[in-house]
Structure formats: C-alpha cells, structure tokens
Design an enzyme around this catalytic site. Structure first.
Site, PDB file in Angstrom:
ATOM      1  N   CYS A  88       0.787  -1.159   0.068  1.00  0.00           N
ATOM      2  CA  CYS A  88      -0.101   0.043  -0.223  1.00  0.00           C
ATOM      3  C   CYS A  88       0.649   1.003  -0.028  1.00  0.00           C
ATOM      4  O   CYS A  88       2.320   1.003   0.073  1.00  0.00           O
ATOM      5  CB  CYS A  88      -0.851   0.046   1.411  1.00  0.00           C
ATOM      6  SG  CYS A  88      -2.108  -1.267   1.525  1.00  0.00           S
TER       7      CYS A  88
HETATM    8  N1  GLN Z   1      -2.560  -6.521   4.324  1.00  0.00           N
HETATM    9  C1  GLN Z   1      -3.246  -5.111   4.215  1.00  0.00           C
HETATM   10  C2  GLN Z   1      -4.678  -5.192   3.558  1.00  0.00           C
HETATM   11  O1  GLN Z   1      -4.847  -6.332   2.822  1.00  0.00           O
HETATM   12  C3  GLN Z   1      -2.471  -4.084   3.835  1.00  0.00           C
HETATM   13  C4  GLN Z   1      -1.956  -4.658   2.417  1.00  0.00           C
HETATM   14  C5  GLN Z   1      -0.812  -3.606   1.575  1.00  0.00           C
HETATM   15  O2  GLN Z   1       0.014  -3.051   2.364  1.00  0.00           O
HETATM   16  N2  GLN Z   1      -0.806  -3.836   0.511  1.00  0.00           N
HETATM   17  O3  GLN Z   1      -5.307  -4.291   3.485  1.00  0.00           O
END
Ligand code: GLN
Length: 278
Positions: A2
């Site tokens: 993210c």
């Molecule tokens: N695991 C978290 C989610 O699915 C954050 C994902 C990420 O950092 N891409 O929301």
C-alpha cells in the site's frame, strides 16, 4: 503493498495531501516506484483522516472509499474544502484473500488516533490471536486484561490483518505505561512489531500512527521517506516530489516525527521490545 502518508504542520487542504507533487499519493496509487514484495498498483480503495477541534477537544474525521482513488471525484471536489493541521492517508492494494471493502481501507481511527498499515501478516488469524493472548496475560497483571480478550478481535472493522492489528494496537495505546517511564506510542509500536515478528517472522510491518500532533512509523520491509523542517513533518511511503530534503528511512526503524524533529531508533534495540507492558 500500500502507500501511506502522514502530515503535521500549518493547516493544509486535506485534498492537497492526496494530490500534491509530481509523485503524489494519488499517483503512487497507480505508478508506485518502490514496490517490494509484489503488487503492482494500489487500486483497492483509499482513505484520509484529518484532525479538527471540537470545543475543547480534538477529534479525527475520515473519508474512505473502496474504489480506486483516481476514480473518486471527492478527491478534487470535496476534500480540498477541508483544512487541517494534520492528515493521515493511505491507498490500498488488498492482500490476496482479504476483502475489498470500504471498512478494510485505512486509516483506522479511535479517539485522537489514526493508523495505517503497509504490509502483511502471514497466517494472520493464528498469529494475531496468539499476539492478543500474549498481551492479555501480561495486561491482566496490570488490570487491563479485558483489552486483549479474544472476543475484542471481533471489533476489527474488517476481516483483515491491518484492521485486527489496529484493535490490538489501540489496546496497547490505552494501556500506557503505569510509571510514565515511556511515551505510549513508540513503546506500543515496538511491542507490537516484536510480538508479531515472533509469531510470524515473515511479517511486513510498516505502521503509520498519528495523534494530530506527532507521527510515528515503523519500517519492517517496505519503503518510507521523511521530509521534516522546522515548520512541518511529512512521512510518506515514497517522496511525493523532488525536494532534496526527503530522507529515505532505513529498514527496521521506529520513527518519530513532528515539526522540527525526526528521530529514528533501531526497532530491535528499542526499549520495551521484550514483551513486557510494564
Ligand atoms: N494487508 C493489508 C490489507 O490487505 C495491507 C496491504 C498492503 O500493504 N498492500 O489491507
């Protein structure tokens, strides 16, 4: 992967924090430059939290949408009408198997806190149940065991690792230090990182936490950069412009940032990582 951003400083337009710069958070959603560990774009929603005064107290408001940030007209038409001295925002790329829904989008908020997580906890249901159980037994001695009872994990807004991490972290934040020997936020973050890594050594744990005055972050695997001046402090997964003052943050750091101050502490050497709440 993210991408996330935190700001504290003079009042800014909330929408600007999403769109400012040649490599804004919105651009990082579809053209990130520093992807580590898979994922190509952050198309599974976004969110922004901002702080505002309400009478004597300060409270956090937020806007979230499960649609890609570049498709939401509110980013241009509504969010620029809001101003705040602090903003915490994130664009999401859902981990495979986790739901794509508004409630899974960071920031997660509670009281004066806002939180975001970039990363993944492998086998998160088992790992995070074990982490909560471990904190629960220590907290019971302090009379705060109820904060970590397994049923509390049902308070997670979404069935994701990030939303569940937030339930545990806000428990740690409200437990605080009985003797006031350490500030709650850095200790809570380093305790959580240590406990999660003990259960899930492959976990990626880039946390971002804000209380409207200060930002705290951890780097475990993913990228983070800081731009801190006497006037403002910004932490972002990637620099959003070509300002030469951006500093890349090395891995495994606990970061504390506010206007005029940026502090890095190696995570595993940080105090209070021994699994004790006291
Ligand atoms: N695991 C978290 C989610 O699915 C954050 C994902 C990420 O950092 N891409 O929301």
């Amino acid at each position: 992967m993210c991408r996330q951003l935190g700001y504290v400083g003079p009042a800014v337009r909330v929408g600007d924090m999403l769109t400012l710069g040649s490599h804004s958070l919105r651009t990082q959603a579809w053209a990130p430059k520093d992807m580590r560990g898979g994922g190509t774009i952050n198309a599974d929603g976004f969110g922004a939290a901002w702080w505002r005064a309400e009478g004597e107290s300060v409270t956090v408001s937020r806007y979230r949408n499960q649609a890609p940030i570049w498709t939401d007209p509110a980013v241009e038409e509504v969010l620029p009408q809001l101003e705040s001295w602090a903003v915490l925002a994130a664009v999401r790329s859902a981990t495979v198997g986790m739901p794509v829904e508004r409630t899974a989008c960071a920031p997660f908020t509670h009281g004066r806190w806002a939180f975001s997580h970039n990363g993944v906890v492998p086998d998160w249901r088992r790992a995070l149940s074990a982490v909560a159980e471990e904190f629960g037994s220590t907290a019971t001695e302090l009379g705060a065991g109820q904060l970590f009872e397994p049923v509390r994990l049902l308070e997670a807004e979404s069935t994701t690792d990030s939303a569940t991490l937030w339930v545990i972290l806000r428990g740690l934040l409200s437990t605080g230090a009985p003797d006031g020997s350490w500030a709650a936020a850095p200790a809570a973050l380093s305790l959580l990182v240590a406990a999660v890594l003990a259960q899930a050594p492959g976990a990626r744990l880039n946390f971002l936490l804000g209380d409207g005055q200060q930002l705290w972050a951890t780097t475990v695997y993913h990228s983070l950069s800081a731009l801190v001046t006497d006037d403002f402090a910004i932490l972002c997964s990637e620099p959003f412009d070509d300002d030469p003052r951006w500093q890349p943050i090395p891995d495994r750091q606990l970061v504390s940032a506010r206007p005029g101050s940026l502090t890095l502490t190696p995570l595993l050497a940080a105090p209070s990582t021994k699994g004790s709440l006291s």
